[in-house]
Design a protein around this motif. Structure first.
Motif, short mmCIF file in Angstrom:
data_model
loop_
_atom_site.label_atom_id
_atom_site.label_comp_id
_atom_site.label_asym_id
_atom_site.label_seq_id
_atom_site.Cartn_x
_atom_site.Cartn_y
_atom_site.Cartn_z
N LYS A 13 0.87 -1.18 0.00
CA LYS A 13 0.00 0.00 0.00
C LYS A 13 0.90 1.22 0.00
O LYS A 13 1.78 1.35 0.86
CB LYS A 13 -0.92 0.01 1.22
N GLU A 27 4.59 0.50 0.25
CA GLU A 27 5.10 -0.17 1.44
C GLU A 27 4.48 -1.56 1.57
O GLU A 27 3.27 -1.73 1.44
CB GLU A 27 4.75 0.65 2.68
N VAL A 40 2.73 -4.30 3.26
CA VAL A 40 1.88 -4.36 4.45
C VAL A 40 1.50 -5.79 4.82
O VAL A 40 1.03 -6.03 5.93
CB VAL A 40 0.60 -3.49 4.30
N SER A 59 -4.95 -2.77 4.33
CA SER A 59 -3.98 -2.68 5.42
C SER A 59 -3.17 -3.96 5.58
O SER A 59 -2.19 -4.00 6.31
CB SER A 59 -4.70 -2.39 6.74
N GLY A 60 -3.64 -5.03 4.92
CA GLY A 60 -2.98 -6.33 5.01
C GLY A 60 -3.66 -7.30 5.95
O GLY A 60 -3.33 -8.48 5.98
#
Length: 173
Positions: free
Chosen positions: A63, A66, A68, A107-108
């Motif tokens: 995301k 990065e 995540v 957000s993972g």
């Protein structure tokens, strides 16, 4: 005479029974396929450089550049995102790896997961390992149903023509 007749019938049944033996081998390489959904990038990977029979499967979620989430041992055939790219549903009809369904957020975090060997999927076709047909690959029609801006349900077309609710298959939340 009865034993001979029974043997002939049994051999006839075995000869006409469908056999679904599996055989596979991957090319020795790292294969990564990227799926982009706005600020979210999902990578489906298969690393068969060391083991061509049982490679390492993985899914990575990024995301805004990065990492995540990393889901080792998972994969999918189809993936779709909610209209705001915050919720994802990924599905597979393959027994390698055993991932049938993944629901995860941008957000993972995992919202639901279903393994082919958990026993609560109805299959239209299956083999010893590879084939695990539970949804319609040609028209999966994975649909997000909303209550305002919030996803309240996700449905998918089953392999036998019925609409399945994801909440009935997994602990989707």
């Amino acid at each position: 005479m009865r034993t001979t007749l029974l043997t002939i019938l049994l051999l006839g049944f075995i000869a006409n029974a469908p056999l679904h033996a599996d055989s596979w081998r991957f090319e020795p390489k790292l294969d990564e396929t990227e799926f982009n959904f706005g600020a979210v990038r999902v990578i489906r990977g298969i690393d068969s450089r060391e083991d061509q029979r049982f490679p390492k499967f993985f899914v990575k979620v990024f995301k805004d550049g990065e990492l995540v989430a990393l889901y080792p041992g998972a994969s999918f055939d189809h993936i779709v995102a909610s209209k705001d790219n915050s919720l994802f549903v990924a599905v597979s009809n393959s027994g390698l790896p055993s991932t049938a369904l993944m629901v995860f957020r941008s957000s993972g975090s995992i919202g639901g997961f279903l393994n082919h060997y958990q026993g609560n999927i109805k299959y239209c076709d299956e083999s010893v390992t590879l084939v695990r047909t539970w949804y319609n690959e040609e028209e999966p029609n994975i649909t997000f149903h909303y209550d305002g801006d919030k996803v309240k349900e996700v449905t998918i077309n089953s392999c036998n023509g019925h609409e399945l609710k994801i909440t009935e298959l997994t602990s989707f939340r």
